[in-house]
Design a protein around this motif. Sequence first.
Motif, PDB file in Angstrom:
ATOM      1  N   ARG A  36       0.859  -1.183   0.000  1.00 34.70           N
ATOM      2  CA  ARG A  36       0.000   0.000   0.000  1.00 34.70           C
ATOM      3  C   ARG A  36       0.893   1.230   0.000  1.00 34.70           C
ATOM      4  NH1 ARG A  36      -3.302  -1.469   5.105  1.00 34.70           N
ATOM      5  NH2 ARG A  36      -2.306  -3.490   4.742  1.00 34.70           N
ATOM      6  N   GLU A  37       0.361   2.334  -0.488  1.00 34.73           N
ATOM      7  CA  GLU A  37       1.154   3.557  -0.576  1.00 34.73           C
ATOM      8  C   GLU A  37       1.571   4.005   0.818  1.00 34.73           C
ATOM      9  OE1 GLU A  37      -1.004   6.967  -2.010  1.00 34.73           O
ATOM     10  OE2 GLU A  37      -2.878   6.216  -1.164  1.00 34.73           O
ATOM     11  N   HIS A  38       2.735   4.648   0.880  1.00 31.49           N
ATOM     12  CA  HIS A  38       3.271   5.084   2.158  1.00 31.49           C
ATOM     13  C   HIS A  38       2.512   6.292   2.689  1.00 31.49           C
ATOM     14  CE1 HIS A  38       6.053   6.006   5.345  1.00 31.49           C
ATOM     15  NE2 HIS A  38       6.301   7.202   4.840  1.00 31.49           N
ATOM     16  N   HIS A  39       2.164   6.229   3.956  1.00 25.21           N
ATOM     17  CA  HIS A  39       1.537   7.344   4.663  1.00 25.21           C
ATOM     18  C   HIS A  39       2.470   7.725   5.804  1.00 25.21           C
ATOM     19  CE1 HIS A  39      -1.476   9.871   6.570  1.00 25.21           C
ATOM     20  NE2 HIS A  39      -1.343   9.181   7.693  1.00 25.21           N
TER      21      HIS A  39
ATOM     22  N   SER B 162      -6.085   4.409   1.145  1.00 28.86           N
ATOM     23  CA  SER B 162      -4.733   4.087   0.697  1.00 28.86           C
ATOM     24  C   SER B 162      -4.800   3.262  -0.584  1.00 28.86           C
ATOM     25  CB  SER B 162      -3.986   3.270   1.772  1.00 28.86           C
ATOM     26  OG  SER B 162      -3.945   3.948   3.004  1.00 28.86           O
ATOM     27  N   ARG B 163      -4.098   3.708  -1.606  1.00 30.29           N
ATOM     28  CA  ARG B 163      -3.979   2.895  -2.813  1.00 30.29           C
ATOM     29  C   ARG B 163      -3.012   1.743  -2.548  1.00 30.29           C
ATOM     30  NH1 ARG B 163      -3.581   8.109  -4.818  1.00 30.29           N
ATOM     31  NH2 ARG B 163      -1.311   7.866  -4.993  1.00 30.29           N
ATOM     32  N   PHE B 164      -3.246   0.636  -3.237  1.00 29.01           N
ATOM     33  CA  PHE B 164      -2.327  -0.492  -3.123  1.00 29.01           C
ATOM     34  C   PHE B 164      -2.162  -1.128  -4.500  1.00 29.01           C
ATOM     35  CE2 PHE B 164      -6.424  -2.612  -2.654  1.00 29.01           C
ATOM     36  CZ  PHE B 164      -6.267  -3.774  -3.408  1.00 29.01           C
TER      37      PHE B 164
ATOM     38  N   SER C  33     -11.625 -12.470  -1.582  1.00 28.70           N
ATOM     39  CA  SER C  33     -10.299 -12.419  -2.178  1.00 28.70           C
ATOM     40  C   SER C  33     -10.401 -12.136  -3.672  1.00 28.70           C
ATOM     41  CB  SER C  33      -9.554 -13.736  -1.939  1.00 28.70           C
ATOM     42  OG  SER C  33     -10.221 -14.800  -2.575  1.00 28.70           O
ATOM     43  N   VAL C  34      -9.294 -11.736  -4.262  1.00 31.21           N
ATOM     44  CA  VAL C  34      -9.203 -11.483  -5.697  1.00 31.21           C
ATOM     45  C   VAL C  34      -8.222 -12.486  -6.274  1.00 31.21           C
ATOM     46  CG1 VAL C  34      -8.601  -9.812  -7.489  1.00 31.21           C
ATOM     47  CG2 VAL C  34      -9.659  -9.027  -5.345  1.00 31.21           C
TER      48      VAL C  34
ATOM     49  N   VAL D 225      -0.366  -6.662 -11.604  1.00 33.44           N
ATOM     50  CA  VAL D 225      -1.488  -7.606 -11.491  1.00 33.44           C
ATOM     51  C   VAL D 225      -2.764  -6.946 -11.001  1.00 33.44           C
ATOM     52  CG1 VAL D 225      -2.267  -9.769 -10.448  1.00 33.44           C
ATOM     53  CG2 VAL D 225       0.157  -9.477 -11.050  1.00 33.44           C
ATOM     54  N   ILE D 226      -2.736  -6.298  -9.849  1.00 37.51           N
ATOM     55  CA  ILE D 226      -3.951  -5.767  -9.224  1.00 37.51           C
ATOM     56  C   ILE D 226      -3.644  -4.381  -8.671  1.00 37.51           C
ATOM     57  CG2 ILE D 226      -5.671  -6.089  -7.397  1.00 37.51           C
ATOM     58  CD1 ILE D 226      -4.951  -9.093  -7.446  1.00 37.51           C
ATOM     59  N   ASN D 227      -4.558  -3.466  -8.856  1.00 37.58           N
ATOM     60  CA  ASN D 227      -4.501  -2.159  -8.205  1.00 37.58           C
ATOM     61  C   ASN D 227      -5.826  -1.912  -7.510  1.00 37.58           C
ATOM     62  OD1 ASN D 227      -1.861  -0.808  -9.115  1.00 37.58           O
ATOM     63  ND2 ASN D 227      -2.714  -1.542 -11.053  1.00 37.58           N
TER      64      ASN D 227
END
Length: 839
Positions: free
Chosen positions: A661-664, A677-679, A711-712, A726-728
């Motif tokens: 996940r993006e850093h916060h 949070s984007r991942f 799950s994905v 793969v996945i966003n």
Amino acid sequence: MAKARTSQILESGWSFRQTDGPDDWRSVPRVPTNVHLDLLAHKQIPDPFIGLNEIDVGWVGEKSWSYRVDLPPIPQSVKDTGARVALVFEGLDTFANVLLNGQSILCSDNMFMSHRLDISDSLQERNKLEIIFEPALLKAREIKSQHPEHKWVGFNAEMARLAVRKAQYHWGWDWGPVLMTCGPWRPVRLEVYQARIDDIYVDYTVSDHHKSVQGAVKCQVDGPSGSTVDIKVAIPDKESVFKGTAAVKDGTVTIPFSISNVSLWHPRGYGPQTLYTVNATLRTDGGELLDSQTQKLGFRSVKLIQTQDDIGRSFHFNINGVDIFCGGSDWIPGDSFLPRISAQDYHKWLEIIANGNQVMVRVWGGGIYEDNAFYNSCDELGILVWQDFMFGCGNYPTFPAILESVQKEAVQNVRRLRHHPCMAIWAGNNEDYQVQEQEGLEYNFEDKDPQSWLKSNFPARYIYEKILPDVMQKECPSVPYHPGSPWGDGKVTFDPTVGDMHQWNVWHGTQEKYQIFEHLGGRFNSEFGMEAFPHTQTIHSFVTESSELHPQSATLDFHNKADGHERRIATYLVENFRMTTDLEKYIHLTQLVQAEALMFAYRGWRRQWGQKRRCGGALVWQINDCWPGTSWAIVDYFRRKKAAYYSLARVLAPIAVGVQREHHDWSVAHARPAKSSRFSVWAVNSKPYPVEAQVELRFVAISTGDDIKPSVSKTMQLVANGTTEVINGVIDNVKEMPHVLAARIHVDGQVIARDVDWPQPYKYLSFSDRGVTVCQDLDGEKGTIHLSCKRPTKGLVFEERDGVVLSDSAIDLVPGDGQVVRVSGVKSTIPLRYMYLGM
């Protein structure tokens, strides 16, 4: 009748004493040696690796020491053949006056050079060899004082070290002690011969289609004319692929050859490590044997790809036409006392590197040109070598005597190592251009007049940009040369768009959070690191007082030579984990910090390999230690692996998965969480072909262990030798309870890769009651450990029991995904101890 060459290693029968001390010669267990080892053998000094004893043995490096031995007799029948007798010193540390029967026959001042002396005309009925070693510490200070015109600046230890061609780490470094050694540190041999093969060089070119090779075997011959050389090139256990014979002319032989359907040498994981044997036999015209030499080599092409792109200039390696992401590590000398590293020790170390999915090792420029056994093991195991010349962290002087010595040193060592297929690059120095920048020394990249460089206050440029590249071009033109590490074609050494870089703004410098490591890298990251304590057994090896067994003891601090390490370890611990003063838990936390930091770096940089080769490789500082202590090493002095070793092995596996996940930045946000949070999830595949795989992502609550949403799963082709996105997605931190992102890759129904992303920092999370089950079956030489949990578990690290090899450790667990650790070398059914976060 011709006399075939004989060679006798002078290993036993030596004695030593302090040169200006009493005439009490003491026995030497064996040569190679150094004075500290011999003093230890006679209990004349305490073990400098224990406690604060390093301080108590400092006097040894300020004294002169003498070694002597009686040479074996040379039979008259041998002398009558006209044979020559030579003494060969493979390495003398460092200022050595060699006496034969009281007469000086050699004065040496370069630890990195070997010497061959013809003593045929100096032999008597009985012959005594003596070597007097003057203290390099005092000699270096004397030489420095003789050159006030030079600007003596650099990093680490005293700057007098720059005046002497001796392993620089002996002066002390930010990971090692000050132990100024001397002695015959490599073998001493007595040779008898009429003629001998002095050097074998196989100069070759691999065809563009990588299926054939053409070249010539070149031999240098020492001795009278009137002889021939037979050459045979073969793969072991197979018929020879080439044979040739030629007469010796002016001391040289050149025999062209061509091999079709050649079996190339490949880096580990990219094909076989085929090694050919080259046998050269020297005979008289009448067919009598004079000498025979054997050399192993592997055929391969190596290129350093530096092409313009949308970022700057690429920096990655291409072996046999295949781009290689060079994940690996930096190597320092494996001991402060080099003679006690055996060939078996080297092989065990390099097996550790290979088994950790590392494909490159960098021999650092403040140590030594390593023993032949090191490179032999790299050849056998398929590990590429980045080789520094031995200059580290300083502005080296260039007075005429040292330039002459450096040139000879370079020629000798390049010739010794050039047949090894593992050699991928030679670099001129370690961080000397950084010294130039930080000290404001004169450097005009546009000035191409070498003589003007010698007149500047950065004259060492002449070594790195004139002497060394000239040597490489003449002696080994097929292997790339790089002026320094780091270096970027005249740009500043921290420019991320070109060359290689040493990224120390995590730990050193601005001390950035390790969670952003991937954004701090460049085209090739040849140094970066994070410190960690070694395992408890290692600490007990040098801490003898129970009152010192706590994280902040004087002994533990003494065995960490990094400036400011107390503050930096504490900073990274307190920013990420809940603190403790319990030593076992403290060790575990420091190892988790190191494992996490290096994982963030490797994982992000390997992702950047992509298809555009934004990052060509990452070499962690460092793989090993030269003594027991706390450092950046991921495997300690006793070859006990820290948690980071296992984390990096997973990231560098041929197929690996990443989820992040993006850093916060919680410190800037005053612990206020991000609303969302984007991942992303990606996969990396180093295989030269696409791989059909299933990539799965789960969302598992940290407090309950439940999946908070479905799950994905995606079935897809992982691109060859690159990265597949793969996945966003987006995490809703307001509506969704704190959870981990658990990613896996399945190939042919088997889980082959895992990664778990956690909310940061860990100190804000509760790790109580994880419901961990560890079932150990250690009955017999091999065993298994089955792991499972009820709630996500962070960093389960096993003890590193000597002789026991684990397939994995430092493991993150999630419910419903049990893991199995394979164990070998088991000598006991006693379960391995372990610890995980919150245990």
